[in-house]
Motif scaffolding. Structure first.
Motif, PDB file in Angstrom:
ATOM      1  N   ARG A 312     -36.839 -13.621 -17.390  1.00 42.99           N
ATOM      2  CA  ARG A 312     -37.429 -14.463 -16.335  1.00 42.99           C
ATOM      3  C   ARG A 312     -38.791 -15.001 -16.754  1.00 42.99           C
ATOM      4  NH1 ARG A 312     -35.617 -10.567 -11.644  1.00 42.99           N
ATOM      5  NH2 ARG A 312     -33.436 -11.194 -11.571  1.00 42.99           N
ATOM      6  N   SER A 315     -38.314 -17.788 -19.183  1.00 48.03           N
ATOM      7  CA  SER A 315     -37.832 -18.998 -18.535  1.00 48.03           C
ATOM      8  C   SER A 315     -38.962 -19.714 -17.782  1.00 48.03           C
ATOM      9  CB  SER A 315     -36.654 -18.605 -17.646  1.00 48.03           C
ATOM     10  OG  SER A 315     -36.564 -19.423 -16.537  1.00 48.03           O
ATOM     11  N   GLU A 319     -40.470 -23.445 -18.692  1.00 46.26           N
ATOM     12  CA  GLU A 319     -40.529 -24.450 -17.629  1.00 46.26           C
ATOM     13  C   GLU A 319     -41.922 -25.057 -17.538  1.00 46.26           C
ATOM     14  OE1 GLU A 319     -39.335 -23.249 -13.597  1.00 46.26           O
ATOM     15  OE2 GLU A 319     -37.397 -22.762 -14.526  1.00 46.26           O
ATOM     16  N   ALA A 385     -30.575 -14.038 -22.973  1.00 48.00           N
ATOM     17  CA  ALA A 385     -31.671 -15.015 -22.879  1.00 48.00           C
ATOM     18  C   ALA A 385     -32.790 -14.725 -23.880  1.00 48.00           C
ATOM     19  CB  ALA A 385     -32.236 -15.008 -21.459  1.00 48.00           C
ATOM     20  N   GLY A 543     -30.637 -26.622 -23.874  1.00 51.59           N
ATOM     21  CA  GLY A 543     -30.261 -25.364 -23.222  1.00 51.59           C
ATOM     22  C   GLY A 543     -28.782 -25.076 -23.246  1.00 51.59           C
ATOM     23  N   ARG A 546     -27.614 -21.364 -22.827  1.00 50.65           N
ATOM     24  CA  ARG A 546     -28.139 -20.672 -21.648  1.00 50.65           C
ATOM     25  C   ARG A 546     -27.008 -20.533 -20.648  1.00 50.65           C
ATOM     26  NH1 ARG A 546     -32.699 -24.124 -19.261  1.00 50.65           N
ATOM     27  NH2 ARG A 546     -30.938 -25.522 -19.058  1.00 50.65           N
ATOM     28  N   GLU A 549     -27.832 -17.175 -14.630  1.00 50.16           N
ATOM     29  CA  GLU A 549     -28.306 -15.793 -14.657  1.00 50.16           C
ATOM     30  C   GLU A 549     -27.271 -14.833 -14.079  1.00 50.16           C
ATOM     31  OE1 GLU A 549     -31.828 -13.219 -12.718  1.00 50.16           O
ATOM     32  OE2 GLU A 549     -32.363 -15.238 -13.320  1.00 50.16           O
ATOM     33  N   TRP A 575     -32.863 -22.807 -24.735  1.00 47.18           N
ATOM     34  CA  TRP A 575     -33.483 -23.478 -23.605  1.00 47.18           C
ATOM     35  C   TRP A 575     -33.730 -24.929 -23.972  1.00 47.18           C
ATOM     36  CZ3 TRP A 575     -36.141 -19.271 -25.983  1.00 47.18           C
ATOM     37  CH2 TRP A 575     -37.121 -19.630 -26.881  1.00 47.18           C
TER      38      TRP A 575
END
Ligand SMILES: [Zn+2]
Length: 630
Positions: A312, A315, A319, A385, A543, A546, A549, A575
């Protein structure tokens, strides 16, 4: 029912013993044919978890109930069911398989750890005696005394190492079971792509029936309801009967069979295969398969929640870095995001990759001119991930462990499971199909790209690849519609797709590529492609490796979908990578992949190393690329 399972899992996680009485009750329900099958599967899982929690000796029972439960589940996952329904059911089940594995291993490791504590206690007593002796001698430890001290310290490290990893026939069985349980969904997709040449030669009528039934199931609408759904169910049952008949023929007992521990070890002939098992609230374990043995390595410094958190954090940092407009953070925010990625790479190195490479003897950097060892990674859950291939210690003076990086020690590849790897290798060995040309003639290539106003730099990257490959088909913008792309994919050896990829928790069928036409090229679409001579898919779409989740368990993301469809290898990204950065990777990659001096995996590896050396402070670019497949 879910809550009963949760209760047992909580008990198990808390280390509380399970009553043998409870276990007997679960087993009774599991074996009761009058009860609904899904209910029985749940009870089978509970029985396996409860047995794993029995100490000692529960592991054998856990393996037994696990195998029986999977056998029952195989009967339930008929091929006529929709992709969504199957994925929902199997995702829940996959989590349970990973729990059984971790729990069983914790118990298998426990006796060793207890022995270790006793052993260490004895050695510490010896050490204290020696230190006292040294103190009496006025602090001047002579050579003989310091030699004895070092010997005791050395033996302590050795005993830690030996208990850290476990090898036993039960571990072999557990890893085979783990792959079988995780592969339920994936292998259904591989059935229709099985090599039938041996069957066709011996029993042409059975081969024809097999092709007819699998073809009918593939053509079926995954979301069918009513009569069509019933029809799919019947076809699936007929296929089960046919497979049983084929297996009963002399020499075909292994047809569509599960991989045995011996087969798993044989698959490591090109390099070790490492499964990273993630189970909520339980210790993380790496199963390491080499040609000699299958071992379970307790990743004692990694908590399951830490892996979820790292995924997380990563990610969020990515972002922030790629945010545009009003969402773009200030410079300090961008620097913090980069530091966060560096921290996660350092964590992944010391806690996950360093102990694994230490165990298989690949912890030293490869010297110039020496051959690069290869490692195949099979991550589960949130491990999917984590950029294991780019893990690295952040500073030479770091005190966490050995300073180093994956990119300096091994060439990494990723696969969702052993079954998919076996499939990819079989496809690679087959060479170009009947529609394909010779291997050394110009490959039939398909290039798909967004126009530059959507993804700046994408067209330039596409033109570069088209020149390098001598591509026949370059689809840019609205020319790249779903029907054209699907038909071109069936006939192409090399594919390069430069578009956006998406994954959404609302779409259980996983992720999709947003084609320039606006249509979605989804995971089920890709899985239905029957490419004849496919060699490689380069997915610079953002990505592509990916997964949503919630569904990361089965890892059906765009990159693995290409492997399932029959592409032996794929290049993807974990990603979104800024489109203007893609061409520099492609230049490094194609220069090596096309001159015949490097395998695809090596070409990705060296292109990424080159990027890391030139833009080391931008891990959000170079740490994203992965090689997947054979
Ligand atoms: Zn470090």
């Amino acid at each position: 029912m879910q809550s009963a399972m949760e209760t047992v899992m909580r008990h198990a996680a808390a280390g509380r013993g399970t009553d043998a009485e409870e276990l007997r009750y679960s087993v009774e329900i599991f074996h009761n044919p009058a009860l609904p099958a899904w209910f029985r599967v749940q009870m089978g899982i509970i029985a396996a978890l409860e047995a794993a929690n029995l100490y000692p000796g529960g592991l054998d029972y856990s393996l037994l109930y696990g195998a029986e439960t999977i056998a029952l589940l195989e009967k339930l996952t008929d091929r006529g069911v929709s992709q969504q329904a199957a994925e929902h059911a199997l995702t829940a089940f996959d989590g349970a398989i990973r729990r059984i594995a971790s729990l069983a291993l914790t118990n298998a490791l426990l006796p060793g750890s207890l022995g270790l504590a006793e052993e260490t206690g004895k050695r510490i007593a010896v050490l204290e005696g020696l230190v006292e002796e040294a103190a009496r001698s006025g602090g001047k430890a002579d050579d003989e005394l310091s030699g004895r001290i070092m010997e005791v310290v050395g033996s302590m490290t050795a005993s830690f190492r030996s208990v850290h990893a476990v090898v036993s026939p039960q571990i072999d069985a557990l890893v085979a079971l783990h792959d079988r349980g995780r592969g339920l969904l994936l292998t259904r997709r591989l059935e229709s792509r099985t090599d039938l040449s041996a069957l066709r030669a011996a029993h042409p009528e059975l081969a024809a029936d097999f092709e007819e039934l699998t073809g009918r199931l593939e053509a079926g609408d995954g979301a069918a309801a009513g009569r069509a759904r019933l029809e799919g169910l019947r076809t699936s049952e007929r296929l089960d009967e046919l497979i049983a008949r084929i297996k009963s023929q002399p020499g075909f007992a292994q047809f569509l069979g599960w991989l045995s521990p011996d087969q798993l070890r044989a698959m490591a002939s090109q390099g070790p295969i490492v499964v990273l098992n993630h189970a909520k609230e339980l210790p993380c374990v790496a199963f390491i398969v080499t040609t000699d043995e299958i071992s379970a390595l307790h990743l004692k410094d990694v908590k399951a929640q830490e892996v979820t958190d790292a995924a997380r954090r990563l990610s969020r940092a990515i972002e922030a870095i790629y945010a545009r407009g009003r969402l773009r953070p200030r410079v300090s925010g961008l620097l913090a995001a980069r530091d966060e990625i560096t921290e996660i790479l350092d964590w992944a190195w010391h806690r996950i990759v360093e102990p694994v490479l230490d165990r298989i003897g690949y912890l030293e950097p490869v010297q110039p001119g020496a051959e690069w060892p290869r490692v195949w990674w099979i991550p589960t859950g949130p491990f999917n991930a984590i950029p294991l291939q780019a893990a690295m210690c952040k500073a030479a003076d770091c005190t966490e462990g050995q300073h180093g990086s994956t990119l300096d020690c091994v060439v990494s590849s990723f696969v969702p499971g052993f079954q998919t790897l076996a499939h990819a290798r079989a496809r690679a060995a087959r060479g170009p199909g009947v529609r394909g040309g010779e291997r050394d003639s110009a490959p039939h290539a398909l290039i798909v790209s967004e126009p530059d106003d959507v993804l700046p730099g994408a067209v330039s990257a596409a033109r570069f690849a088209a020149d390098a490959l001598g591509a026949d088909t370059v689809l840019v913008g609205s020319d790249a519609d779903l029907a054209t792309v699907l038909s071109a994919l069936e006939n192409s050896q090399w594919v390069q797709i430069g578009c956006h990829a998406h994954s959404s928790p609302d779409r259980p069928a996983g992720s999709w590529i947003q084609l320039p036409s606006g249509e979605a090229l989804s995971v089920p679409d890709i899985c239905r492609i029957r490419p004849d001579s496919a060699r490689l898919a380069v997915l610079t779409a953002c990505g592509t490796a990916r997964s949503a989740e919630r569904l990361s368990d089965e890892a059906v993301h765009v990159t693995s979908a290409f492997l399932l469809a029959g592409y032996p290898e794929a290049v993807g990204t974990l990603w979104e990578v800024e489109s203007t950065q893609i061409e520099s990777f492609l230049r490094g990659f194609y220069a090596r992949a096309l001159d015949g001096t490097a395998t695809t995996a090596h070409a990705v590896h060296h292109a990424v190393r080159e990027l890391r050396d030139t833009i080391s402070d931008r891990p959000h670019v170079w740490a994203a690329y992965i090689h997947a497949g054979s």
